[in-house]
Design a protein around this motif. Structure first.
Motif, mmCIF file in Angstrom:
data_model
loop_
_atom_site.group_PDB
_atom_site.id
_atom_site.type_symbol
_atom_site.label_atom_id
_atom_site.label_comp_id
_atom_site.label_asym_id
_atom_site.label_seq_id
_atom_site.Cartn_x
_atom_site.Cartn_y
_atom_site.Cartn_z
ATOM 1 N N PRO A 112 -72.004 -43.147 -9.761
ATOM 2 C CA PRO A 112 -70.983 -44.361 -10.332
ATOM 3 C C PRO A 112 -71.875 -45.377 -10.873
ATOM 4 C CG PRO A 112 -70.494 -43.536 -8.046
ATOM 5 C CD PRO A 112 -71.769 -42.953 -8.113
ATOM 6 N N ASP A 113 -71.491 -46.092 -11.704
ATOM 7 C CA ASP A 113 -72.145 -46.987 -12.618
ATOM 8 C C ASP A 113 -72.927 -48.141 -11.566
ATOM 9 O OD1 ASP A 113 -71.480 -45.916 -14.866
ATOM 10 O OD2 ASP A 113 -69.742 -47.154 -15.255
ATOM 11 N N GLY A 114 -72.374 -48.677 -10.623
ATOM 12 C CA GLY A 114 -72.785 -49.515 -9.874
ATOM 13 C C GLY A 114 -74.001 -48.809 -9.147
ATOM 14 N N ASP A 115 -73.821 -47.725 -8.613
ATOM 15 C CA ASP A 115 -75.139 -47.150 -7.874
ATOM 16 C C ASP A 115 -75.913 -46.900 -8.777
ATOM 17 O OD1 ASP A 115 -73.528 -47.193 -5.573
ATOM 18 O OD2 ASP A 115 -73.221 -45.193 -5.371
ATOM 19 N N LYS A 116 -75.655 -46.553 -10.119
ATOM 20 C CA LYS A 116 -76.839 -46.195 -11.014
ATOM 21 C C LYS A 116 -77.630 -47.218 -11.379
ATOM 22 C CE LYS A 116 -75.238 -43.149 -13.968
ATOM 23 N NZ LYS A 116 -74.720 -42.426 -15.343
ATOM 24 N N ALA A 117 -76.848 -48.447 -11.492
ATOM 25 C CA ALA A 117 -77.854 -49.767 -11.547
ATOM 26 C C ALA A 117 -78.808 -49.806 -10.688
ATOM 27 C CB ALA A 117 -76.915 -50.749 -11.883
ATOM 28 N N ARG A 118 -78.420 -49.737 -9.574
ATOM 29 C CA ARG A 118 -79.329 -50.045 -8.417
ATOM 30 C C ARG A 118 -80.391 -48.717 -8.482
ATOM 31 N NH1 ARG A 118 -75.081 -51.460 -3.364
ATOM 32 N NH2 ARG A 118 -74.688 -53.664 -4.125
ATOM 33 N N ARG A 125 -73.673 -49.212 0.520
ATOM 34 C CA ARG A 125 -73.154 -50.134 -0.549
ATOM 35 C C ARG A 125 -73.071 -51.566 -0.228
ATOM 36 N NH1 ARG A 125 -69.480 -45.884 -2.673
ATOM 37 N NH2 ARG A 125 -70.510 -44.765 -4.118
ATOM 38 N N GLU A 126 -72.333 -51.768 0.822
ATOM 39 C CA GLU A 126 -72.258 -53.115 1.516
ATOM 40 C C GLU A 126 -73.543 -53.765 1.987
ATOM 41 O OE1 GLU A 126 -67.801 -52.029 3.400
ATOM 42 O OE2 GLU A 126 -69.494 -52.128 4.660
ATOM 43 N N GLN A 132 -70.139 -46.344 1.554
ATOM 44 C CA GLN A 132 -69.445 -47.410 1.335
ATOM 45 C C GLN A 132 -70.116 -48.442 2.250
ATOM 46 O OE1 GLN A 132 -67.445 -48.681 -0.845
ATOM 47 N NE2 GLN A 132 -67.884 -50.833 -0.004
ATOM 48 N N THR A 171 -77.710 -47.523 -1.924
ATOM 49 C CA THR A 171 -77.061 -46.525 -2.545
ATOM 50 C C THR A 171 -77.384 -45.318 -1.439
ATOM 51 O OG1 THR A 171 -78.781 -45.799 -3.988
ATOM 52 C CG2 THR A 171 -77.103 -47.275 -4.855
ATOM 53 N N LYS A 204 -84.102 -51.091 -4.476
ATOM 54 C CA LYS A 204 -82.911 -51.093 -3.156
ATOM 55 C C LYS A 204 -82.973 -49.592 -2.641
ATOM 56 C CE LYS A 204 -81.240 -55.153 -3.942
ATOM 57 N NZ LYS A 204 -81.335 -56.323 -2.985
#
Length: 611
Positions: free
Chosen positions: A56-62, A99-100, A96, A104, A68
């Motif tokens: 997912p995009d958010g994970d990809k950025a990290r 992520r919190e 999840q 990732t 991280k």
């Protein structure tokens, strides 16, 4: 904290000295890998792009940022087996949670999970022991991409947890937390289940009655509730510091189970190399943790299969243990639980009566466990003398009960069920074997009787049904070791031999095979080493030879004149090519397997190690 028991300290030091060179080499490899820095940094841009292309995009950025932690999830999920079916929901909860906590998580890979309960007495059981090594290698493949800073291992049953742990230890510079699924709720009482099995063995009830009883015993999601290898695994992960405290025996699909799963996702983020509590699994599992595992196994009357699996686990961390270590500790570790097959209660009853928190506190208080160990909880083993509870925002821990809620199930060290752990090494002119006597009444622990020799368990069952097993006898089942046929469990013999013993016959079992975590009331000298196909003396036994099995004195011998015994040739082992149910694919495993006492490891057989 009380001073460590001198005998426990002595065994630990002997293991440390015996393992010195291999453990040093292991830790040097661990340190070299850790010095390379956080994972992913050595990957090229092409490597990295492949690694997070579907994220997912958010994970990809990290993942692009390389700053991280990225956690790999390795799971034994499948929806046929009750113990592993609840794991279907875990990856989403864990991702999840990670992520919190700012990181990732990716599902790194699945490993196979077969059930000995389904394959008992069937051809497929011949793949069971070596499935452990397949799982270890599959764990290695899942983690081979060098993209993970930590791991979460999801598995429960017999070979799965040892396999996951062996695989993880080959990535010893990475922290891992083991995330259990929990036992199913209680079904038919164990005493009633055993009664129906006995009646079926005698032909007094039909298959419909047996299937109805079994279906009410194994009736829903979760681990089988008797204290066999699967639940012994869960005890070990607690006492060796790889679970979150108190998580072993919480039922699946409950709010507390979900809270503990989420907490594991939060906690793994705190113990990676990116955090302030770096806790690599290769340092969690050291000589002290292995001794703690043996002590826990003995104090609970756990599965004999761990006289194989713990040896293989230790070896993966550069540590050498053998059966003499089990025997020495068994002589001074008291038996504190009565859980079926060593009693009538199941693991849910044990958990409610005080469970792992009570057990760990009692053993620590008596100086029988090393407290000063590294654990995923980060506070030494004293953290495991607590139990989890739901709290606002997730899970919290409180002190375990000060007293047992049922002294028929779990007791303090001051009032044990037995002063020793009930596991013995027996040896003599037949070789070395182990015997679990915690469920065997004292009057049955010494048997001297003529041998009846069989080449597989079906021959025994056929003789039983034909009424041919009369009088006292020692049932010898040979050709069941790792190199012969993969060392299947012989658990189907338990009801029949139990019936004969109940009739007043003196019976015992001697075999180079396994029984199971459900080894019961009949004395059984198992894992006989050397095995038949390796030239073991079990091949020299003839029908009518008098065998003495003395569990109290540690003796296993055939009473044949020494000169005759020395000149007697071994019956050629029947080690014919095996086909069907995938057995042909495991020929290399059988050919490479080490002995049972040295872990039956198939991918890295080791020299025999003395005490």
């Amino acid at each position: 904290m009380p001073e460590l028991n001198a005998a426990v300290a002595g065994v630990t030091e002997r293991i440390r000295q015996r393992s010195r060179d291999d453990r040093r080499a292991y830790l040097e490899r661990l340190q070299t890998a850790a010095d390379d820095g956080p994972m992913r940094t050595s990957l090229s841009c092409t490597n990295l792009a492949h690694a997070f292309a579907a994220a997912p995009d958010g994970d990809k950025a990290r993942l692009k940022g390389l700053q991280k932690p990225n956690v790999g999830i390795v799971s034994a999920y499948n929806d046929m087996l009750s113990a592993h079916q609840p794991l279907e929901r875990f990856p989403a909860l864990l991702k999840q949670a990670v992520r919190e906590a700012g990181g990732t998580a990716q599902f790194a890979g699945g490993v196979p999970a077969m059930c000995d309960g389904v394959t008992q007495g069937q051809t497929g059981m011949e793949l069971s022991l070596f499935s452990r090594d397949v799982i270890a290698m599959a764990t290695g493949v899942a983690l081979s991409h060098n993209t993970f800073d930590g791991g979460l291992c999801l598995g429960v049953c017999d070979k799965i947890v040892p396999g996951l742990l062996i695989g993880a230890l080959h990535f010893g510079h990475i922290p891992f937390i083991f995330v259990p699924g929990g036992p199913m709720t209680t079904g038919v009482p164990n005493e009633e289940k055993a009664r129906i099995r006995g009646l079926y063995a005698e032909g007094k009830v039909g298959r419909d009655a047996l299937l109805e009883s079994e279906s009410k015993s194994y009736h829903g999601p979760g681990t089988c509730t008797f204290y066999g290898t699967a639940n012994s695994n869960q005890m070990l992960m607690e006492v060796m510091g790889l679970h979150l405290p108190g998580s072993a025996f919480v039922n699946p699909n409950t709010p507390l189970r979900d809270a503990l799963t989420i907490a594991a996702g939060h906690r793994i983020m705190e113990i990676t190399a990116h955090g302030e509590e770096y806790t690599p699994i290769g340092r969690v599992i050291d000589e002290r943790a292995i001794v703690n595992g043996i002590v826990g196994l003995l104090a609970t009357g756990g599965s004999t299969n761990h006289t194989i699996h713990l040896v293989a686990i230790a070896r993966a961390a550069g540590i050498h243990i053998n059966w003499d270590d089990f025997d020495a500790l068994s002589r001074m570790v008291p038996l504190l639980t009565r859980i079926y097959p060593n009693g009538q209660a199941d693991v849910n009853h044990f958990h409610a009566a005080g469970g792992m928190g009570f057990l760990v506190r009692e053993l620590l208080g008596a100086g029988l466990l090393h407290e000063d160990v590294m654990t995923v909880a980060g506070e030494g083993l004293a953290a495991y003398a607590r139990e989890p509870m739901l709290a606002e925002g997730g899970v919290a821990w409180r002190d375990a009960p000060a007293e047992s809620a049922d002294s028929d199930v779990v007791r303090p060290v001051a009032e044990p069920f037995s002063p020793d752990g009930g596991l013995r090494v027996v040896q003599g002119n037949l070789g070395r074997a182990v015997i679990k006597v915690s469920a065997v009444k004292p009057e049955h622990r010494v048997v001297e009787a003529p041998a009846r020799v069989f080449d597989d368990q079906q021959e025994v069952l056929t003789a039983f049904r034909a009424g041919e097993l009369e009088g006292d006898f020692v049932c010898v089942v040979r050709g069941q070791g790792p190199r012969a046929n993969g060392m299947p469990e012989l658990h189907k013999l338990t009801p029949e031999l139990g019936v004969l013993q109940s009739r007043g016959q003196r019976v015992a079992l001697v075999t180079d095979g396994r029984m199971s975590g459900a080894s019961g009331k009949v004395p059984a000298a198992i894992h006989l080493n050397p095995e038949w196909v390796s030239g073991g003396a079990i091949g020299r036994i003839r029908d009518g030879d008098v065998i003495r099995l003395d569990a109290e004195a540690g003796l296993l011998e055939v009473r044949v004149p020494a000169a005759e015994w020395a000149n007697r040739s071994s019956t050629p082992a029947t080690n014919e090519p095996q086909h069907g149910i995938g057995r042909e694919m495991f020929a290399a495993f059988r050919a490479m397997a080490g002995s049972a006492e040295h872990g039956a490891i198939s991918f890295s057989p080791q020299e025999e190690v003395g005490s």
